[in-house]
Design a protein around this motif. Sequence first.
Motif, mmCIF file in Angstrom:
data_model
loop_
_atom_site.group_PDB
_atom_site.id
_atom_site.type_symbol
_atom_site.label_atom_id
_atom_site.label_comp_id
_atom_site.label_asym_id
_atom_site.label_seq_id
_atom_site.Cartn_x
_atom_site.Cartn_y
_atom_site.Cartn_z
ATOM 1 N N LEU A 51 33.012 41.803 38.402
ATOM 2 C CA LEU A 51 33.964 40.943 39.081
ATOM 3 C C LEU A 51 33.375 40.501 40.413
ATOM 4 C CD1 LEU A 51 37.222 42.982 38.375
ATOM 5 C CD2 LEU A 51 36.239 41.110 37.030
ATOM 6 N N LEU A 52 33.296 39.204 40.614
ATOM 7 C CA LEU A 52 32.697 38.632 41.807
ATOM 8 C C LEU A 52 33.741 37.876 42.606
ATOM 9 C CD1 LEU A 52 29.547 37.186 39.997
ATOM 10 C CD2 LEU A 52 29.641 39.310 41.303
ATOM 11 N N GLY A 53 33.608 37.878 43.916
ATOM 12 C CA GLY A 53 34.546 37.130 44.743
ATOM 13 C C GLY A 53 34.713 37.769 46.099
ATOM 14 N N GLU A 54 35.299 37.021 47.014
ATOM 15 C CA GLU A 54 35.494 37.496 48.373
ATOM 16 C C GLU A 54 36.514 38.636 48.411
ATOM 17 O OE1 GLU A 54 36.611 34.161 50.777
ATOM 18 O OE2 GLU A 54 34.875 32.970 50.159
ATOM 19 N N SER A 55 36.508 39.376 49.506
ATOM 20 C CA SER A 55 37.496 40.439 49.693
ATOM 21 C C SER A 55 38.897 39.839 49.718
ATOM 22 C CB SER A 55 37.233 41.174 51.018
ATOM 23 O OG SER A 55 36.012 41.878 50.971
ATOM 24 N N GLY A 56 39.828 40.551 49.080
ATOM 25 C CA GLY A 56 41.218 40.118 49.100
ATOM 26 C C GLY A 56 41.604 39.145 48.011
ATOM 27 N N THR A 57 40.714 38.892 47.061
ATOM 28 C CA THR A 57 41.034 37.937 45.996
ATOM 29 C C THR A 57 41.664 38.594 44.771
ATOM 30 O OG1 THR A 57 38.712 38.078 45.286
ATOM 31 C CG2 THR A 57 39.329 36.197 46.647
ATOM 32 N N GLY A 58 41.752 39.910 44.752
ATOM 33 C CA GLY A 58 42.463 40.588 43.671
ATOM 34 C C GLY A 58 41.591 41.158 42.580
ATOM 35 N N LYS A 59 40.388 41.611 42.928
ATOM 36 C CA LYS A 59 39.464 42.112 41.900
ATOM 37 C C LYS A 59 39.987 43.383 41.224
ATOM 38 C CE LYS A 59 35.886 41.933 44.795
ATOM 39 N NZ LYS A 59 36.389 41.083 45.905
ATOM 40 N N GLU A 60 40.635 44.258 41.981
ATOM 41 C CA GLU A 60 41.144 45.481 41.356
ATOM 42 C C GLU A 60 42.270 45.179 40.382
ATOM 43 O OE1 GLU A 60 42.827 49.966 42.376
ATOM 44 O OE2 GLU A 60 41.788 48.811 43.923
ATOM 45 N N LEU A 61 43.103 44.203 40.706
ATOM 46 C CA LEU A 61 44.184 43.828 39.799
ATOM 47 C C LEU A 61 43.633 43.287 38.488
ATOM 48 C CD1 LEU A 61 47.203 43.562 39.324
ATOM 49 C CD2 LEU A 61 47.092 41.299 40.362
ATOM 50 N N VAL A 62 42.564 42.515 38.561
ATOM 51 C CA VAL A 62 41.920 42.013 37.342
ATOM 52 C C VAL A 62 41.351 43.173 36.538
ATOM 53 C CG1 VAL A 62 40.017 40.612 36.447
ATOM 54 C CG2 VAL A 62 41.430 39.736 38.309
ATOM 55 N N ALA A 63 40.756 44.143 37.224
ATOM 56 C CA ALA A 63 40.224 45.322 36.528
ATOM 57 C C ALA A 63 41.345 46.068 35.806
ATOM 58 C CB ALA A 63 39.525 46.242 37.530
ATOM 59 N N GLN A 64 42.494 46.192 36.458
ATOM 60 C CA GLN A 64 43.627 46.861 35.827
ATOM 61 C C GLN A 64 44.105 46.096 34.594
ATOM 62 O OE1 GLN A 64 46.322 47.019 39.126
ATOM 63 N NE2 GLN A 64 45.468 48.909 39.952
ATOM 64 N N SER A 65 44.095 44.769 34.674
ATOM 65 C CA SER A 65 44.486 43.954 33.526
ATOM 66 C C SER A 65 43.517 44.140 32.369
ATOM 67 C CB SER A 65 44.555 42.481 33.925
ATOM 68 O OG SER A 65 45.591 42.250 34.850
ATOM 69 N N LEU A 66 42.226 44.186 32.678
ATOM 70 C CA LEU A 66 41.232 44.419 31.631
ATOM 71 C C LEU A 66 41.478 45.757 30.942
ATOM 72 C CD1 LEU A 66 38.047 43.167 33.523
ATOM 73 C CD2 LEU A 66 38.931 42.202 31.393
ATOM 74 N N HIS A 67 41.841 46.763 31.722
ATOM 75 C CA HIS A 67 42.122 48.088 31.156
ATOM 76 C C HIS A 67 43.380 48.044 30.286
ATOM 77 C CE1 HIS A 67 42.348 52.450 30.858
ATOM 78 N NE2 HIS A 67 43.595 52.407 31.302
ATOM 79 N N ARG A 68 44.413 47.344 30.753
ATOM 80 C CA ARG A 68 45.689 47.331 30.025
ATOM 81 C C ARG A 68 45.603 46.667 28.663
ATOM 82 N NH1 ARG A 68 48.163 46.582 35.166
ATOM 83 N NH2 ARG A 68 48.042 44.328 34.904
ATOM 84 N N ILE A 69 44.689 45.696 28.499
ATOM 85 C CA ILE A 69 44.618 45.036 27.188
ATOM 86 C C ILE A 69 43.505 45.619 26.312
ATOM 87 C CG2 ILE A 69 45.549 42.900 28.129
ATOM 88 C CD1 ILE A 69 42.812 41.676 27.985
ATOM 89 N N SER A 70 42.872 46.671 26.793
ATOM 90 C CA SER A 70 41.801 47.299 26.024
ATOM 91 C C SER A 70 42.355 48.411 25.132
ATOM 92 C CB SER A 70 40.749 47.892 26.965
ATOM 93 O OG SER A 70 41.227 49.073 27.582
ATOM 94 N N SER A 71 41.514 48.909 24.257
ATOM 95 C CA SER A 71 41.909 50.030 23.401
ATOM 96 C C SER A 71 41.984 51.334 24.195
ATOM 97 C CB SER A 71 40.901 50.183 22.253
ATOM 98 O OG SER A 71 39.597 50.425 22.770
ATOM 99 N N ARG A 72 41.547 51.310 25.448
ATOM 100 C CA ARG A 72 41.556 52.495 26.307
ATOM 101 C C ARG A 72 42.811 52.565 27.192
ATOM 102 N NH1 ARG A 72 36.152 54.557 27.017
ATOM 103 N NH2 ARG A 72 34.632 53.312 25.875
#
Length: 338
Positions: A51-72
Amino acid sequence: MKFICSKEVCMNTKVLTAEDEFKGIIGDAKSIRDVLDNIRIVGTSDISVLLLGESGTGKELVAQSLHRISSRKSKPFIAVNCAALPANLIESELFGHEKGSFTGAIDKRIGKFEQGNEGTVFLDEIGDLPLELQVKLLRVLQEKEVEPIGGLKRKVNVRIIAATNRNLEKEISMGHFRLDLYYRLNVFPITLPPLRERKEDIATLANHFVNIYARKENKAVIGVADHVIQSMLNYNWPGNIRELENLMARSVLLTDGPIINSLKLPGQYQTSAIVPLERIKSMMENERDHILSALERCNWKIYGQDGAAGLLELNPSTLNSRMKKLGIEKKYTRNSYK
């Protein structure tokens, strides 16, 4: 469809969205819709995401979304901020240690990768990971194993999502980041847009945060005045959505009526254009200027106590060598060799 990048919203509010996996993500900008499309594409896979981007753009939230739609999704999601961990503890935090393996190791510690076994480990600010630990992270990616301090290698099964606000290719060229690790992490890059490039979402985001913090603070604030929104559109948001969220939280506290009618933005950034900072000279440029100043003062005389070498407290041969390296051509005067 509406999306937002705010960890606070994701954790503390119920937001109606097209898909529950993206709860807490608001926005109509095409750049955000593209991000969500990429999450759908790669979310069900086990490959690494950067995940690339400036601080404060929501990278952790995107990571959480990736986890939520995964088999894990039913397994742990472990978030690690590599920049926040003390240098002397980061190896122990990530890989664990055995009791007595070093001074102060009074108990056994299970590292983050073992804690996240079968789940997802999110490595934020991966560009700050020390070089010596990048080798151990590479082993996790290649061999699916960790080696605790003072312990034996152990197999782990984790999906790694990394994030950074740095230019990793530049870090590689400077010798600060391993090229082989970059290739392992950069299998599927997703770039999050800065808020200044998705200004059509500012009004929606601002009012959404107002509703959140009005409920939390038990205040009857219901929105933001149009002229305040306009001033926000003329601002560059260097802190991105995190800055907007914090500003709305503060504004709710300071507002007595139902509408936020005034807003104080940091003065140095109140412009619709990014003002470049004055370029700082390099060490070599400063050295060149310093030597030139000494030569001019000594009428380009190099030798003797009243020459530039004496003034700079350098051996004349050393000064000549520095002048050659810095591209300073000698000016010959009557006093140059006196």
